[in-house]
Design an enzyme around this catalytic site. Structure first.
Site, PDB file in Angstrom:
ATOM      1  N   ASP A   1      26.021 -44.899  13.371  1.00 20.33           N
ATOM      2  CA  ASP A   1      26.354 -43.538  13.788  1.00 20.33           C
ATOM      3  C   ASP A   1      27.740 -43.237  13.227  1.00 20.33           C
ATOM      4  OD1 ASP A   1      25.128 -41.769  16.498  1.00 20.33           O
ATOM      5  OD2 ASP A   1      26.975 -41.136  15.511  1.00 20.33           O
TER       6      ASP A   1
ATOM      7  N   ASN B   1      28.764 -36.342  16.204  1.00 20.24           N
ATOM      8  CA  ASN B   1      28.275 -35.563  17.348  1.00 20.24           C
ATOM      9  C   ASN B   1      27.923 -36.499  18.501  1.00 20.24           C
ATOM     10  OD1 ASN B   1      27.530 -33.242  18.719  1.00 20.24           O
ATOM     11  ND2 ASN B   1      25.470 -33.179  17.855  1.00 20.24           N
TER      12      ASN B   1
ATOM     13  N   SER C   1      10.581 -31.834  13.275  1.00 22.17           N
ATOM     14  CA  SER C   1      10.647 -30.791  14.304  1.00 22.17           C
ATOM     15  C   SER C   1       9.486 -29.821  14.173  1.00 22.17           C
ATOM     16  CB  SER C   1      11.960 -30.033  14.124  1.00 22.17           C
ATOM     17  OG  SER C   1      11.960 -28.835  14.858  1.00 22.17           O
TER      18      SER C   1
ATOM     19  N   TYR D   1      18.752 -25.684   8.326  1.00 23.37           N
ATOM     20  CA  TYR D   1      18.431 -26.837   9.183  1.00 23.37           C
ATOM     21  C   TYR D   1      16.922 -27.111   9.139  1.00 23.37           C
ATOM     22  CZ  TYR D   1      16.600 -28.968  13.382  1.00 23.37           C
ATOM     23  OH  TYR D   1      15.838 -29.731  14.225  1.00 23.37           O
TER      24      TYR D   1
ATOM     25  N   LYS E   1      14.323 -30.377   7.437  1.00 20.59           N
ATOM     26  CA  LYS E   1      13.225 -31.152   8.036  1.00 20.59           C
ATOM     27  C   LYS E   1      11.990 -31.097   7.123  1.00 20.59           C
ATOM     28  CE  LYS E   1      15.465 -32.523  11.602  1.00 20.59           C
ATOM     29  NZ  LYS E   1      15.930 -33.921  11.656  1.00 20.59           N
TER      30      LYS E   1
ATOM     31  N   TYR F   1       8.964 -33.020  16.874  1.00 24.18           N
ATOM     32  CA  TYR F   1       9.268 -32.793  18.285  1.00 24.18           C
ATOM     33  C   TYR F   1       9.163 -31.316  18.620  1.00 24.18           C
ATOM     34  CZ  TYR F   1      12.248 -36.837  17.036  1.00 24.18           C
ATOM     35  OH  TYR F   1      12.771 -37.989  16.533  1.00 24.18           O
TER      36      TYR F   1
ATOM     37  N   LEU G   1      18.719 -24.082  25.609  1.00 18.72           N
ATOM     38  CA  LEU G   1      18.537 -23.509  26.947  1.00 18.72           C
ATOM     39  C   LEU G   1      18.953 -24.440  28.090  1.00 18.72           C
ATOM     40  CD1 LEU G   1      17.396 -21.245  28.765  1.00 18.72           C
ATOM     41  CD2 LEU G   1      15.140 -22.321  28.529  1.00 18.72           C
TER      42      LEU G   1
ATOM     43  N   ARG H   1      17.298 -13.027  20.624  1.00 17.55           N
ATOM     44  CA  ARG H   1      18.140 -13.761  19.678  1.00 17.55           C
ATOM     45  C   ARG H   1      17.430 -13.775  18.326  1.00 17.55           C
ATOM     46  NH1 ARG H   1      19.422 -20.061  21.005  1.00 17.55           N
ATOM     47  NH2 ARG H   1      17.207 -20.350  20.537  1.00 17.55           N
TER      48      ARG H   1
ATOM     49  N   ASP I   1      14.227 -16.318  16.834  1.00 19.27           N
ATOM     50  CA  ASP I   1      13.383 -16.986  17.839  1.00 19.27           C
ATOM     51  C   ASP I   1      11.908 -16.676  17.611  1.00 19.27           C
ATOM     52  OD1 ASP I   1      15.023 -18.527  19.429  1.00 19.27           O
ATOM     53  OD2 ASP I   1      15.481 -16.912  20.841  1.00 19.27           O
TER      54      ASP I   1
HETATM   55  C1  UD1 Z   1      16.081 -24.558  18.678  1.00 21.61           C
HETATM   56  C2  UD1 Z   1      16.012 -24.245  17.236  1.00 21.61           C
HETATM   57  C3  UD1 Z   1      15.025 -25.178  16.569  1.00 21.61           C
HETATM   58  C4  UD1 Z   1      15.485 -26.608  16.767  1.00 21.61           C
HETATM   59  C5  UD1 Z   1      15.675 -26.869  18.245  1.00 21.61           C
HETATM   60  C6  UD1 Z   1      16.368 -28.212  18.369  1.00 21.61           C
HETATM   61  C7  UD1 Z   1      16.547 -21.857  17.034  1.00 21.61           C
HETATM   62  C8  UD1 Z   1      16.002 -20.496  16.725  1.00 21.61           C
HETATM   63  N1  UD1 Z   1      15.653 -22.845  17.019  1.00 21.61           N
HETATM   64  O1  UD1 Z   1      14.771 -24.365  19.235  1.00 21.61           O
HETATM   65  O2  UD1 Z   1      14.947 -24.919  15.187  1.00 21.61           O
HETATM   66  O3  UD1 Z   1      14.550 -27.492  16.239  1.00 21.61           O
HETATM   67  O4  UD1 Z   1      16.487 -25.892  18.860  1.00 21.61           O
HETATM   68  O5  UD1 Z   1      16.904 -28.417  19.606  1.00 21.61           O
HETATM   69  O6  UD1 Z   1      17.720 -22.011  17.268  1.00 21.61           O
HETATM   70  N2  UD1 Z   1      17.317 -19.313  25.351  1.00 21.61           N
HETATM   71  C9  UD1 Z   1      17.881 -18.369  26.187  1.00 21.61           C
HETATM   72  N3  UD1 Z   1      19.212 -18.460  26.458  1.00 21.61           N
HETATM   73  C10 UD1 Z   1      20.015 -19.432  25.922  1.00 21.61           C
HETATM   74  C11 UD1 Z   1      19.431 -20.403  25.080  1.00 21.61           C
HETATM   75  C12 UD1 Z   1      18.084 -20.304  24.804  1.00 21.61           C
HETATM   76  O7  UD1 Z   1      17.198 -17.470  26.689  1.00 21.61           O
HETATM   77  O8  UD1 Z   1      21.224 -19.431  26.198  1.00 21.61           O
HETATM   78  C13 UD1 Z   1      15.874 -19.258  25.074  1.00 21.61           C
HETATM   79  C14 UD1 Z   1      15.547 -19.069  23.607  1.00 21.61           C
HETATM   80  O9  UD1 Z   1      15.460 -17.712  23.275  1.00 21.61           O
HETATM   81  C15 UD1 Z   1      14.209 -19.783  23.511  1.00 21.61           C
HETATM   82  C16 UD1 Z   1      14.287 -20.882  24.569  1.00 21.61           C
HETATM   83  O10 UD1 Z   1      15.339 -20.491  25.439  1.00 21.61           O
HETATM   84  O11 UD1 Z   1      13.184 -18.908  23.870  1.00 21.61           O
HETATM   85  C17 UD1 Z   1      14.600 -22.243  23.983  1.00 21.61           C
HETATM   86  O12 UD1 Z   1      15.753 -22.134  23.172  1.00 21.61           O
HETATM   87  P1  UD1 Z   1      16.461 -23.417  22.537  1.00 21.61           P
HETATM   88  O13 UD1 Z   1      16.726 -24.425  23.582  1.00 21.61           O
HETATM   89  O14 UD1 Z   1      17.617 -22.921  21.729  1.00 21.61           O
HETATM   90  O15 UD1 Z   1      15.349 -24.049  21.605  1.00 21.61           O
HETATM   91  P2  UD1 Z   1      14.522 -23.368  20.386  1.00 21.61           P
HETATM   92  O16 UD1 Z   1      15.069 -22.052  20.019  1.00 21.61           O
HETATM   93  O17 UD1 Z   1      13.089 -23.429  20.739  1.00 21.61           O
END
Ligand code: UD1
Length: 337
Positions: free
Chosen positions: A32, A36, A126, A151, A155, A179, A202, A297, A300
């Site tokens: 590593d 990060n 991914s 990114y 992949k 994943y 999220l 966002r 998405d």
């Molecule tokens: C994101 C990446 C994806 C990556 C993955 C790795 C994007 C568009 N996609 O996936 O390429 O492989 O992370 O971890 O960034 N959300 C909210 N509020 C927040 C954060 C997220 O509402 O503050 C929503 C998003 O709109 C989404 C869901 O939560 O619908 C999941 O978001 P997130 O955890 O960022 O994952 P992905 O977008 O699916």
């Protein structure tokens, strides 16, 4: 004991995989570059398994050092390759940094493996390679779509490079694991996700909001064509995900693979909306979360969840932990930080 190299082994998924490898009796060496992650993660791994894995602070972008590492550790029989950058937005701003790090490092590792009599390689891919898939749930046969970000492209490119190598070298065997959305933490709360700065994903955003580190969660859009209007994802507990890596590696080591390049989706098969994730958090933590609905966002997809038939039947792996299990473990972990 077979020795396995885990690159990026101090990261979120890497550290949980090291724990499962050690639990399964493998000897682990971690590379590593701490870009990060922190060396403290080694203490967490040791606390859980009572074994401290070997660790080298090495940057795989350094071709000479990578070469020297493999010369020194000729007894490595398998590699699980996590080391990569993963921030989507940052990759749009600095594409070359992403291509240099994610692609060059992969090539340098593969060049060393290509010299060995046999090699077994697990690649951290991914569901982002599917983009917005045309139908749900997503099988491994769904066409990949043009990447939304550098990114995501690293992949896709990574998978292509690995597949090409399996065609040119019959002694090189690989599995790409795609994943869905990894979340949660080890049940011991000794290791978990450690986002640097403001989380983009999220679940860490939810737990940091509940812990008072963030004011309020923004829910990105509630006017999507889904039952409650928020996006749907397949949230998979990181411990389930980690176990899949051990099973995939064993499949290669025991020559059980059908072809020398295989792909498996790793998800639960169940889609959950953003509001359902929030409700799960509220249920397990017994508290209300402060959130508001804001604009969508950029980038998405509306929904993404896995068809897990191939992973269940061919790989012999199935996610066992629920969304509530994952949210509770993430919340317990957050409270230790
Ligand atoms: C994101 C990446 C994806 C990556 C993955 C790795 C994007 C568009 N996609 O996936 O390429 O492989 O992370 O971890 O960034 N959300 C909210 N509020 C927040 C954060 C997220 O509402 O503050 C929503 C998003 O709109 C989404 C869901 O939560 O619908 C999941 O978001 P997130 O955890 O960022 O994952 P992905 O977008 O699916």
């Amino acid at each position: 004991m077979s020795k396995i190299l885990v690159t990026g082994g101090l990261g979120f998924i890497g550290s949980h995989t090291v724990v499962e490898l050690q639990n399964a009796g493998f000897k682990v060496i971690i590379i590593d570059n701490l870009s990060n992650a922190t060396e403290n993660v080694l203490n967490g791994i040791t606390a859980i398994t009572s074994i401290t894995p070997e660790f080298e602070n090495l940057d795989l972008k350094n071709k000479e050092q990578t070469k020297t590492f493999f010369k020194k550790h000729q007894d490595i029989v398998g590699v699980i390759h996590f080391a990569a950058y993963k921030a989507v937005g940052e990759s749009v701003k600095s594409p070359l940094t992403y291509y240099e790090n994610n692609v060059n490092s992969l090539v340098y590792v593969l060049q060393e493996l290509n010299k060995k009599a046999v090699s077994h390689f697990i690649f951290s891919s991914s569901c982002t390679v599917y983009g917005q898939a045309d139908s749900m749930p997503i099988t491994e046969l769904a066409p990949t779509k043009p990447a939304e970000s550098p990114y995501g492209n690293t992949k896709k490119i990574g998978e292509a490079i690995i597949e090409d190598l399996t065609k040119s070298n019959a002694n090189f065997k690989a599995i790409a694991l795609r994943y869905f959305n990894p979340i949660g933490a080890h049940q011991s709360s000794k290791i978990g996700e450690l986002p640097i700065g403001v989380p983009l994903n999220l679940v860490p955003y939810i737990t940091q909001t509940a812990a008072g580190k963030r004011e309020q969660l923004s829910v990105f859009g509630d006017n999507y064509p889904t039952p409650d209007g928020t996006c749907i994802r397949d949230y998979i507990h990181v411990v389930d995900l980690a176990k899949a890596h051990v099973i995939a590696l064993q499949r290669l080591l025991e020559n059980k693979n059908d072809t020398n390049f295989e792909i498996f989706n790793l998800g639960t098969g169940k889609g959950s909306s953003v509001l359902e994730v929030i409700q799960s958090f509220e249920r397990v933590s017994n508290q209300k979360l402060n959130y508001k609905i804001v604009d969508r966002r950029d980038g998405d997809v509306v929904e993404a969840y896995a068809n897990t038939t191939k992973a269940n039947t061919v790989l012999g792996w199935k996610a066992k932990l629920s969304l509530d299990d994952a949210m509770l473990s993430a919340w317990k972990w957050e409270q230790t930080l």
